[in-house]
Design a protein around this motif. Structure first.
Motif, short mmCIF file in Angstrom:
data_model
loop_
_atom_site.label_atom_id
_atom_site.label_comp_id
_atom_site.label_asym_id
_atom_site.label_seq_id
_atom_site.Cartn_x
_atom_site.Cartn_y
_atom_site.Cartn_z
N SER A 1 0.85 -1.20 0.00
CA SER A 1 0.00 0.00 0.00
C SER A 1 0.88 1.24 0.00
O SER A 1 2.09 1.16 0.30
N LYS B 1 1.09 3.49 2.02
CA LYS B 1 1.65 3.76 3.35
C LYS B 1 3.05 3.16 3.48
O LYS B 1 3.86 3.63 4.28
N GLU B 2 3.31 2.10 2.75
CA GLU B 2 4.61 1.43 2.87
C GLU B 2 5.69 2.07 1.99
O GLU B 2 6.86 1.65 2.06
N ASN C 1 7.16 9.98 1.82
CA ASN C 1 5.77 10.44 1.86
C ASN C 1 5.69 11.90 1.40
O ASN C 1 6.71 12.49 0.99
#
Ligand code: ATP
Ligand code: MG
Length: 419
Positions: free
Chosen positions: A360, A362-363, A367
């Motif tokens: 995902s 998030k991984e 960011n």
């Protein structure tokens, strides 16, 4: 198995003996026992008895009793009053739920959802009389004796779906029964008894007045049936599809389905299939007219996207990255309906998923903040999200390693576009 009556009787008795000693009936037996100890009659009833006699896997074990809902509530510790006004409570026993319904008669269904009034009664025979089809109007007592006032066993033997009582009256009382008949054709591979069928043709227009959610539940079960082709033929031959949402406006739509259609296990899979064979009807249209949930819509969207991706690029990392793992089996079912042969298995999808560098966003090792820090002079905006998805794609495909420093390095050499 031969059809000599003697053999069938022995065989049924054997089945009852075996079934009563094995779960799920065995697990539910203490409930019947407890009701009896309090002086009430209690039976296994409906679909579970039918399925036992057919050697099919038993779904829910439903119980009918002469005890009033309040009495049932007093007898058992864990009771959920789901539909007390209609006589139904759920009894929790050893981590299982059982619907326990008081013997009842039903009035008409003027809101097309629930019977207007129910009257509690004292005999199982009367309770069986309100049930839709003879094969569903079966009850079994704690010793395995079958109560069969409408020759349901005989109809099971001849694979016949036949209403309890006059079909014309029963279908007008609750038109959902016509759709249930089609659902059972698809699940059991049975045929509909001619008078019952003639009345389905005659009274089908009344289906239009039903609450759509009730129809959706039955049609979803229909598409999951082992004999789905027979179910679809039945929708067509009775003309009932003309009373169904969306299909009423596209009379040719059923003929677009694959000629040897295979069962689909969720209604989202059904919507995905229809949308793929007829893209002019949007997923939104299906969802809205069939009153599906947002979750069902998301499932249909994901399946369609995965299919379109598969058609242009085949089974690759991005496909398994974007497709929720819970829908892998649905994707395979869809594929088998749309391509013959379709060689991809759930294992193939799982294997590919295991090899993914990330599962995902998030991984991802960088960011939005990392990107802002690398370009402090740029105004924040939607470019950040767009840029992250470029990185995400490259990482998923293995073009870039999911390593913070390496990604930053690449970012510096490949700065995002300004707008
Ligand atoms: P399944 O295995 O799919 O649960 P089922 O026969 O148990 O099949 P349900 O919808 O769970 O179907 O209904 C339980 C029972 O209630 C049926 O077997 C039937 O006796 C009765 N029943 C359900 N719906 C109706 C209806 N609309 N009219 C009359 N009887 C009904
Ligand atoms: Mg049931």
């Amino acid at each position: 198995m031969t059809n000599t009556p003697g053999y069938m009787i022995v065989s049924w008795q054997m089945k009852m003996v075996i079934s009563m000693q094995t779960s799920p009936f065995k697990e539910a037996k203490p409930i019947l026992k407890r009701l009896a100890e309090h002086g009430h009659q209690a039976y296994f009833v409906g679909g579970c008895v039918r399925d036992m006699l057919l050697d099919r896997a038993i779904g829910d074990v439903d119980i009918a009793t002469s005890a009033k809902p309040v009495e049932v509530q007093q007898i058992f510790e864990k009771v959920i009053p789901v539909g007390i006004e209609h006589g139904t409570v759920i009894v929790r026993h050893q981590h299982e739920s059982y619907e326990v319904t008081t013997f009842r008669l039903e009035g008409t269904y003027s809101d097309n959802r629930h019977p207007d009034q129910v009257e509690f009664i004292q005999t199982i025979e009367q309770d069986l009389q309100r049930r839709d089809f003879t094969m569903n109007a079966l009850a079994m007592d704690i010793d395995g004796n079958i109560i069969d006032p409408f020759n349901g066993k005989q109809d099971l033997k001849y694979k016949r779906i036949c209403t309890v009582g006059k079909a014309a009256e029963r279908f007008q009382e609750d038109p959902l029964r016509m759709i249930r008949a089609v659902r059972f054709v698809s699940q059991l591979g049975f045929s509909i008894e001619p008078v019952t069928q003639a009345n389905m043709i005659k009274f089908q227009q009344q289906i239009k007045g039903l609450a759509v959610e009730r129809i959706t539940t039955e049609i979803a079960k229909m598409f999951a049936g082992k004999f789905i082709q027979q179910g679809i033929d039945c929708l067509r031959s009775t003309g009932i599809y003309r009373q169904l949402p969306v299909m009423e406006k596209y009379p040719g739509i059923l003929s677009l389905l694959p000629p040897s259609i295979r069962p689909l296990h969720s209604f989202a899979e059904v919507i995905a299939l229809f949308h793929i064979v007829k893209p002019a009807i949007t997923i939104d249209t299906w969802v809205k007219h069939w009153k599906c949930s947002n979750k069902q819509k998301q499932e249909a969207v994901q399946l369609v996207n995965a299919w379109l991706h598969y058609q242009s690029l085949g089974l690759d990392q991005w496909l398994v990255y974007r497709l929720d793992r819970n829908y892998f089996s649905g994707f395979v079912r869809l594929g088998k309906n749309l391509k013959n042969p379709f060689a991809i298995s759930i294992d193939d999808l799982e294997r590919k998923r295991k090899s993914l560098p990330i599962t995902s966003l998030k991984e991802l090792a960088v960011n939005g903040n990392d990107i802002i820090q690398l370009f402090p002079n740029r105004q924040k905006g939607s470019w950040i999200k767009r840029y992250l998805s470029i990185l995400e794609r490259k990482v998923v495909y293995g073009t870039l390693k999911n390593n913070k420093n390496e990604l930053k390095e690449w970012i510096i050499w490949n700065p995002p576009e300004t707008n």
